[in-house]
Design an enzyme around this catalytic site. Structure first.
Site, PDB file in Angstrom:
ATOM      1  CB  ALA A   1      -0.910  -0.008   1.220  1.00  9.51           C
ATOM      2  CG  ASN A   2      -0.024   4.628  -1.774  1.00  6.51           C
ATOM      3  OD1 ASN A   2      -0.750   5.492  -1.301  1.00  6.51           O
ATOM      4  ND2 ASN A   2      -0.364   3.929  -2.862  1.00  6.51           N
ATOM      5  NE  ARG A   3       4.748   6.825   4.934  1.00  5.53           N
ATOM      6  CZ  ARG A   3       4.794   6.147   6.068  1.00  5.53           C
ATOM      7  NH1 ARG A   3       3.731   6.087   6.836  1.00  5.53           N
ATOM      8  NH2 ARG A   3       5.897   5.541   6.430  1.00  5.53           N
TER       9      ARG A   3
ATOM     10  CB  ALA B   1      -1.466   7.274  -4.211  1.00  7.73           C
TER      11      ALA B   1
END
Ligand code: C5P
Length: 405
Positions: free
Chosen positions: A215-217, A281
């Protein structure tokens, strides 16, 4: 003036900050839109505006004290909190936000806010350092999780000489518009009336096994703000969102997805559209074959992840022969050479506009409430001053409407 708030009852809580002078204008704006406004003036608020002024402009009795027997007999704080369609807190001081976040109820305003079963919209106003303080951030995050809606704060000059930054109360018109959106009023005559808009937002989660993901932030704040602003402008909006901790924006169709492939599929189903904004994102890679059971730690060491590239949703939509939206907008989150990278991305992905921003850790953009963006198009580059993500969204919507003509 369209009567977006016709027959709506609004309870306005006026906190104790210099921005309280704008609450008088806010009452006017709400009434112009057809609302009936009752006000609670906190003790601190009464240091900035008088009950007489608030009463004169609202045309209603002003409530000040929890222990005023007359109030308790004829209205009572519980009824005051519930005989309304919406509560607006403006200015919402650091103190009021802290009380709300912690469920304190030691005066009429905080008690009404705890007793209500109606939506609550807060317009924070405070010194930028106070807004930026870890305690205030924590309180604001908790309130968002509790479903409290925010409008602003905006960036600009402070009452304190020589100080500026994020902390100015949103303008009365912005607050009135946010109230209308929250109450589901459609922006008849808005700049995007009759337009269809697709927005992607948030991160994607790519499974490794049933319990782990790549995942990402991304928080989804900017994408969600754009979807909300498009809805306020009268558009028919589909928001395709990865996993986020944000409430669904009012008046928007929300499709929740986990992975990039699901996001692409959902966007395909939402077409055709006039505008597509790709603010998500999206994870660049996914694990080729996610395991069906949890990968165990073992003697053979960490597992090797066999990664494959995800489909590029933006590029896919921007290069459609049929069904390409008239305006395809991408985002570019970069940690260095922001504009140069955005220019390349504009060409490579064949979109009409790239909204580029610096997400280096020092910028505080990732997960934060404000953003500094550069608009990169074939026409050139335009850099906007730092402002809240909701202001970025408002300005982008106005720009999209211009570009569509
Ligand atoms: O290439 P990069 O990920 O930096 O591009 C960012 C832009 O492309 C964003 O608008 C993002 O939403 C979009 N994108 C996408 N699908 C991907 C990767 C990025 O739509 N797989």
């Amino acid at each position: 003036m369209s009567k977006l708030l016709q027959n709506k009852r609004i309870l306005l809580v006026i906190g104790g900050g210099i921005a309280a002078y704008k609450s008088l204008d806010l009452i006017r704006r709400l009434k112009e839109r057809g609302a009936m406004v009752r006000a609670i003036l906190t003790e601190a608020g009464a240091q900035f505006v008088t009950p007489l002024a608030v009463g004169a402009i609202s045309g209603e009795r002003v409530f000040t004290s929890l222990f005023d027997l007359a109030d308790e007999q004829d209205v009572g704080h519980i009824r005051l909190a519930r005989d309304t369609d919406l509560i607006i807190v403006a200015p919402a001081t650091a103190d009021l936000l802290a009380k709300m976040a912690n469920g304190l109820a030691n005066d009429l305003a905080s008690t009404a806010l705890l007793a209500t079963d109606k939506p609550v919209l807060v317009a924070p106003a405070m010194n930028p350092r106070m807004w930026d303080h870890a305690a205030t951030r924590r309180n604001a995050d908790r309130l968002r999780q509790d479903g409290i809606r925010f409008v602003g704060p905006n960036t600009g000059a402070m009452a304190e000489r020589g100080e500026s930054g994020l902390g100015r109360m949103a303008e009365p018109i912005e607050i009135a518009d946010a109230a209308a959106t929250l109450l589901g009023a459609t922006g008849a005559g808005g700049v995007l009336t009759g337009r269809r808009v697709i927005v992607t937002s948030g991160p994607t989660h790519e499974p490794i096994d049933p319990v782990r993901v790549l995942a990402n932030r991304s928080s989804g704040r900017q994408g969600h703000a754009i979807a909300a602003a498009a809805a306020r402008a009268g558009a028919d909006v589909t928001l395709v969102s990865g996993p986020v901790a944000l409430p669904d924006p009012a008046g928007v169709k929300v499709v929740k997805v986990e992975t990039a492939e699901e996001m692409l599929h959902a966007v395909g189903l939402a077409l055709p559209a006039d505008i597509a904004v790709f603010a998500a994102a999206v994870a660049d890679w996914r694990v080729k074959r996610a395991k069906n059971s949890k990968v165990k730690k073992g003697k053979s060491g960490p597992p090797k992840l066999d990664l494959v590239e995800n489909p590029d949703i933006l590029a896919t939509v921007a290069t459609l022969d049929d069904n390409r939206p008239a305006l395809v907008v991408g985002f570019a989150a970069e940690t260095d050479d922001v504009v140069a990278h955005a220019r390349k991305k504009l060409k490579r992905k064949r979109c009409d506009l790239i909204v580029a921003n610096d997400v280096s850790p020092a910028s505080g953009v990732m997960g934060g409430v404000s953003n500094t963006v550069h608009l990169v198009s074939a026409a050139g580059v335009e850099t906007w001053p730092t402002m809240s993500k909701s202001d970025v969204a408002e300005k982008l919507i106005a720009r999209f409407a211009e570009l569509l003509g």
